[in-house]
Design a protein around this motif. Structure first.
Motif, PDB file in Angstrom:
ATOM      1  N   GLU A 106      -2.251  10.024  -4.715  1.00  0.00           N
ATOM      2  CA  GLU A 106      -2.085   8.672  -5.237  1.00  0.00           C
ATOM      3  C   GLU A 106      -2.282   7.660  -4.118  1.00  0.00           C
ATOM      4  O   GLU A 106      -1.662   7.745  -3.062  1.00  0.00           O
ATOM      5  N   ILE A 107      -3.184   6.707  -4.344  1.00  0.00           N
ATOM      6  CA  ILE A 107      -3.371   5.584  -3.428  1.00  0.00           C
ATOM      7  C   ILE A 107      -3.219   4.312  -4.253  1.00  0.00           C
ATOM      8  O   ILE A 107      -4.074   3.995  -5.085  1.00  0.00           O
ATOM      9  N   LEU A 108      -2.118   3.604  -4.055  1.00  0.00           N
ATOM     10  CA  LEU A 108      -1.854   2.385  -4.808  1.00  0.00           C
ATOM     11  C   LEU A 108      -1.946   1.178  -3.879  1.00  0.00           C
ATOM     12  O   LEU A 108      -1.255   1.108  -2.865  1.00  0.00           O
ATOM     13  N   LEU A 109      -2.810   0.233  -4.229  1.00  0.00           N
ATOM     14  CA  LEU A 109      -2.932  -1.028  -3.495  1.00  0.00           C
ATOM     15  C   LEU A 109      -2.436  -2.137  -4.395  1.00  0.00           C
ATOM     16  O   LEU A 109      -3.074  -2.460  -5.408  1.00  0.00           O
ATOM     17  N   ASP A 110      -1.272  -2.682  -4.059  1.00  0.00           N
ATOM     18  CA  ASP A 110      -0.658  -3.732  -4.870  1.00  0.00           C
ATOM     19  C   ASP A 110      -0.518  -3.269  -6.323  1.00  0.00           C
ATOM     20  O   ASP A 110      -0.764  -4.029  -7.266  1.00  0.00           O
ATOM     21  N   GLY A 111      -0.157  -1.992  -6.494  1.00  0.00           N
ATOM     22  CA  GLY A 111       0.055  -1.430  -7.823  1.00  0.00           C
ATOM     23  C   GLY A 111      -1.184  -0.915  -8.513  1.00  0.00           C
ATOM     24  O   GLY A 111      -1.090  -0.319  -9.592  1.00  0.00           O
ATOM     25  N   GLN A 112      -2.369  -1.097  -7.918  1.00  0.00           N
ATOM     26  CA  GLN A 112      -3.618  -0.645  -8.529  1.00  0.00           C
ATOM     27  C   GLN A 112      -4.026   0.707  -7.960  1.00  0.00           C
ATOM     28  O   GLN A 112      -4.133   0.870  -6.738  1.00  0.00           O
ATOM     29  N   LEU A 146       0.859  -1.186   0.000  1.00  0.00           N
ATOM     30  CA  LEU A 146       0.000   0.000   0.000  1.00  0.00           C
ATOM     31  C   LEU A 146       0.889   1.227   0.000  1.00  0.00           C
ATOM     32  O   LEU A 146       1.763   1.366   0.848  1.00  0.00           O
ATOM     33  N   SER A 147       0.657   2.101  -0.956  1.00  0.00           N
ATOM     34  CA  SER A 147       1.444   3.323  -1.068  1.00  0.00           C
ATOM     35  C   SER A 147       0.509   4.516  -1.197  1.00  0.00           C
ATOM     36  O   SER A 147      -0.344   4.552  -2.095  1.00  0.00           O
ATOM     37  N   VAL A 148       0.637   5.473  -0.272  1.00  0.00           N
ATOM     38  CA  VAL A 148      -0.167   6.696  -0.290  1.00  0.00           C
ATOM     39  C   VAL A 148       0.789   7.859  -0.506  1.00  0.00           C
ATOM     40  O   VAL A 148       1.744   8.031   0.248  1.00  0.00           O
ATOM     41  N   ARG A 149       0.515   8.657  -1.532  1.00  0.00           N
ATOM     42  CA  ARG A 149       1.414   9.747  -1.890  1.00  0.00           C
ATOM     43  C   ARG A 149       0.643  11.053  -2.045  1.00  0.00           C
ATOM     44  O   ARG A 149      -0.305  11.126  -2.834  1.00  0.00           O
ATOM     45  N   ASP A 150       1.058  12.072  -1.302  1.00  0.00           N
ATOM     46  CA  ASP A 150       0.532  13.429  -1.444  1.00  0.00           C
ATOM     47  C   ASP A 150      -0.999  13.439  -1.431  1.00  0.00           C
ATOM     48  O   ASP A 150      -1.648  14.022  -2.301  1.00  0.00           O
ATOM     49  N   LEU A 151      -1.571  12.810  -0.418  1.00  0.00           N
ATOM     50  CA  LEU A 151      -3.022  12.667  -0.326  1.00  0.00           C
ATOM     51  C   LEU A 151      -3.657  13.912   0.297  1.00  0.00           C
ATOM     52  O   LEU A 151      -3.241  14.370   1.358  1.00  0.00           O
ATOM     53  N   ASP A 196       1.758  11.249   3.195  1.00  0.00           N
ATOM     54  CA  ASP A 196       2.523  10.173   2.559  1.00  0.00           C
ATOM     55  C   ASP A 196       2.760   9.057   3.573  1.00  0.00           C
ATOM     56  O   ASP A 196       3.140   9.326   4.705  1.00  0.00           O
ATOM     57  N   PHE A 197       2.556   7.820   3.144  1.00  0.00           N
ATOM     58  CA  PHE A 197       3.006   6.672   3.946  1.00  0.00           C
ATOM     59  C   PHE A 197       2.970   5.413   3.092  1.00  0.00           C
ATOM     60  O   PHE A 197       2.346   5.380   2.027  1.00  0.00           O
TER      61      PHE A 197
END
Length: 341
Positions: free
Chosen positions: A71-77, A8-13, A31-32
């Motif tokens: 950007e919220i990416l869950l397993d690349g999605q 899980l990647s959260v960027r500049d939310l 970000d986390f």
């Protein structure tokens, strides 16, 4: 070389709500990351943006009244802006949430077993009989006695601790890869609280799931999480491993949270030391560092920097504070740590 991403990647939310009083800046450039099989604790006072952040991950905000950027990416999605049918396939299946109030999260009109079976049928195509068997199995796994009989009870027939266990069973019925637990032990006595936390840890070891634990209680996260993110006024102000943050905190807000906790060695007559002041209004957050109106260390920074310049949270271990690394370590060691005991 291909960049490897966390599960899980959260960027500049950013999350904004339009209200009659103005725009609420609930999450402000967050970000986390979270790796597979790891547990991230998110702590902070009420209104710091913890739950809002994770509802954004699940796509549960009302899109008509909410602006979400980042950007919220869950397993690349990518989840930000994803169509609702896409999110529905993921919710309850690949990602799930244990809500804070199990009494209101569970419907009073349906039996507990039926509510646990429903997402399993929806996501797996199982028959009604297979789904009921799975619901009974999950109730037994989370420690509900006589699970086959209790599956036909309604939520009001369960105690608070049992309802929380049923919520966990519902969240885990499809073996999600990401589990978000929002204050899962609120209003439970300490014995049941310990049982719930042990249950989450055991289930994580069995399934390899990633967990986000949202709480305001640093005592809960101390022996439960791997990494810790401290939030204030919609921003991340400190992060690191749980050991680093609790043993060598760097941000004055984190010092305040630790100082407000009761300690076994303290005199029972000694008053607690609360964080001074109140959290800022997210309708009009203060400029610069959002914590500066409550911070006792702005003079050490000098000038108007705390009031005018927003501090950045460095990658990895660190704090969003204008105090230098040496000032943070020295101030904690000489002024804060002696008070904590």
């Amino acid at each position: 070389m291909t960049e490897t991403r966390a599960f899980l990647s959260v960027r500049d939310l950013y999350v904004r709500f339009d209200t009659e009083d103005g725009v609420v800046q609930a999450v402000d450039g967050l970000d986390f990351e979270l790796e597979r099989g790891r547990t991230l604790g998110i702590v902070g006072e009420s209104g710091s943006g913890k739950s809002v952040t994770n509802l954004a991950v699940l796509g549960l905000h009302d899109r008509r009244r909410t602006e979400i950027r980042g950007e919220i990416l869950l397993d690349g999605q990518e989840l930000t802006g994803a169509p609702e049918p896409t999110l529905e396939k993921l919710r309850g299946n690949k990602m799930a949430m244990i809500f804070q109030d199990s009494l209101t999260a569970l419907s009073p009109y349906y039996t507990v077993g039926r509510q646990i079976a429903e997402p399993f049928r929806k996501h797996t195509g199982a028959s009604r009989r297979e789904a009921r068997q799975r619901a009974v199995e999950m109730l037994d796994k989370v420690g509900i006695p006589h699970a086959a009989l209790r599956a036909d009870d309604y939520p009001h027939q369960f105690s608070g601790g049992m309802r929380q266990r049923a919520m966990i069973a519902m969240a885990l019925v499809c073996d999600p890869e990401l589990l978000i637990a929002d204050e899962p032990t609120t209003a439970l006595d300490v014995t049941v609280q310990a049982q719930i936390l042990d249950l989450l840890k055991d289930l994580q070891q069995q399934t390899g799931s990633s967990i986000i634990l949202i709480t305001h209680d640093l005592g809960v996260v101390a022996h439960t999480v791997d990494e810790l993110l401290v939030m204030y006024a919609g921003r991340a102000v400190e992060r690191g491993t749980v050991r680093e943050v609790l043993r060598s905190p760097r941000h004055p807000y984190t010092w305040g949270l630790l100082g407000s906790m009761p300690r076994l060695a303290s005199d029972v007559e000694e008053p607690l030391t609360p964080v001074p002041g109140t959290p800022p209004s997210l309708l009009a957050p203060p400029p610069g560092c959002p914590f500066h109106p409550r911070c006792a260390f702005t003079a050490a920074v000098g000038g108007d920097r705390c009031r005018t310049e927003r501090p950045r949270l460095p990658a990895g271990r660190g704090a969003a504070c204008h105090l230098t690394d040496d000032q943070q370590r020295t101030t904690f060691a000489e002024q804060i740590k002696p008070r904590l005991g």
